[in-house]
Scaffold this motif. Structure first.
Motif, short mmCIF file in Angstrom:
data_model
loop_
_atom_site.label_atom_id
_atom_site.label_comp_id
_atom_site.label_asym_id
_atom_site.label_seq_id
_atom_site.Cartn_x
_atom_site.Cartn_y
_atom_site.Cartn_z
N PRO A 97 0.81 -1.22 0.00
CA PRO A 97 0.00 0.00 0.00
C PRO A 97 0.84 1.27 0.00
O PRO A 97 1.91 1.33 0.61
N ALA A 98 0.34 2.27 -0.72
CA ALA A 98 0.97 3.59 -0.77
C ALA A 98 -0.12 4.62 -1.06
O ALA A 98 -1.17 4.27 -1.61
N PRO A 99 0.08 5.87 -0.69
CA PRO A 99 -0.91 6.90 -0.99
C PRO A 99 -1.21 6.95 -2.48
O PRO A 99 -0.31 6.83 -3.32
N TRP A 108 -0.82 1.39 -11.75
CA TRP A 108 -2.24 1.21 -12.04
C TRP A 108 -2.45 0.09 -13.04
O TRP A 108 -3.28 -0.81 -12.83
N ASP A 109 -1.70 0.12 -14.14
CA ASP A 109 -1.87 -0.87 -15.19
C ASP A 109 -1.55 -2.28 -14.69
O ASP A 109 -2.24 -3.24 -15.04
N ALA A 110 -0.51 -2.40 -13.87
CA ALA A 110 -0.12 -3.73 -13.38
C ALA A 110 -1.20 -4.31 -12.48
O ALA A 110 -1.52 -5.50 -12.58
N GLY A 155 -4.91 2.01 -2.94
CA GLY A 155 -6.00 2.63 -3.69
C GLY A 155 -6.19 2.07 -5.08
O GLY A 155 -7.33 1.95 -5.56
N THR A 156 -5.10 1.72 -5.77
CA THR A 156 -5.25 1.16 -7.11
C THR A 156 -5.93 -0.20 -7.06
O THR A 156 -6.80 -0.51 -7.88
N GLN A 157 -5.56 -1.00 -6.07
CA GLN A 157 -6.20 -2.31 -5.92
C GLN A 157 -7.65 -2.14 -5.48
O GLN A 157 -8.54 -2.87 -5.94
N GLN A 158 -7.90 -1.18 -4.59
CA GLN A 158 -9.26 -0.96 -4.12
C GLN A 158 -10.17 -0.57 -5.27
O GLN A 158 -11.32 -1.02 -5.35
N ALA A 159 -9.67 0.24 -6.19
CA ALA A 159 -10.47 0.61 -7.36
C ALA A 159 -10.80 -0.61 -8.20
O ALA A 159 -11.93 -0.75 -8.70
#
Length: 257
Positions: A97-99, A108-110, A155-159
């Motif tokens: 996790p990171a901000p 994001w793409d990964a 956040g990218t995973q949460q999306a």
């Protein structure tokens, strides 16, 4: 009789963790399995283990983030067993996790390549086979409590996990009339090879998880697998379009702080 007796079932991401636990549980519940992972040696070993115990299991080395990989597991199910009845779309990945504003386009793409695009590609191939088979069926995606609670994980995973809930709703609207049920499980923190580095860093992580989880402990993979098995089974015959928390009560608190 087992929950999944004689159901031809695909399990993606079956090489370890929740996927491997699901494969063992589904086999014990009578499923005829197609086990898929990018790490072919892991699913080959697991399929051999299950066959030695009397189960029906074949292994497929495939990258489900590609259309070819997603379609290959369905093709193997049809070639081996003559039909498809169910699928557990478990494959996924998560970064440290990171901000959100510190993430790059590559990050994001990964994350989305496997967690969302790969899940959609698998779902697409499985839905096509189930519609063609004309017998209905059931699909369960492995999402995460981050789809339901803000501030849980990267956040990218949460999306991407929110996107999985959208896929579940859309697939239900489009395919329930064919007798196809699509649902998701949303685990909290589960101790797996993928999350082990967080625990290995020190006792603080497990203490934090226990503090914010009403059941006050971390989950083990089979607990998620048990929920998925029920959703895939005929005992959940009137459950469709649901993202089911398997989170020890985290969603009851609605926060991760």
């Amino acid at each position: 009789m087992g929950l999944l007796d004689d159901k031809v079932t695909i399990v993606t991401g079956a090489g370890r963790g929740i996927g491997a636990a699901a494969a063992r549980l589904f086999a014990a519940e009578g499923a005829l399995l197609v086990l898929t992972a990018r790490t072919g040696h892991q699913v080959e070993a697991l399929a051999a283990e299950l066959r030695a115990d009397g189960a029906a299991a074949v292994a497929v080395a495939a990258d489900i983030s590609t259309a070819e990989g997603a379609e290959r597991s369905v093709q193997v199910a049809l070639e081996t067993y003559g039909r498809l009845d169910a699928a557990f779309g478990n494959a996924g990945s998560g970064p440290v996790p990171a901000p959100l504003a510190e993430r790059t386009e590559a990050d994001w793409d990964a994350v989305h390549a496997v967690n969302l695009r790969g899940s959609w590609l698998g779902l697409r191939a499985q839905l096509r086979a189930l519609v063609a088979g004309g017998r209905g069926g059931s699909i369960v995606l492995n999402s995460g409590v981050g789809a339901l609670v803000g501030g849980f994980g990267d956040g990218t995973q949460q999306a991407a996990k929110h996107g999985l809930s959208g896929l579940v709703l859309a697939a239900t609207a489009d395919y329930a009339r064919y007798g196809i049920r699509v649902n998701a499980v949303a685990p909290g923190v589960v101790r797996t090879p993928g999350t082990e580095p967080f625990f290995a860093a020190g006792p603080g992580f497990e203490a934090l998880v226990s503090r914010v989880t009403p059941l006050a402990r971390v989950a083990v993979p089979v607990e998620v697998a048990q929920a998925a098995a029920w959703l895939l089974s005929d005992r959940a015959s009137y459950v469709a379009g649901v993202t089911l928390p398997v989170d020890g009560g985290i969603t009851a608190t609605r926060s991760f702080s």
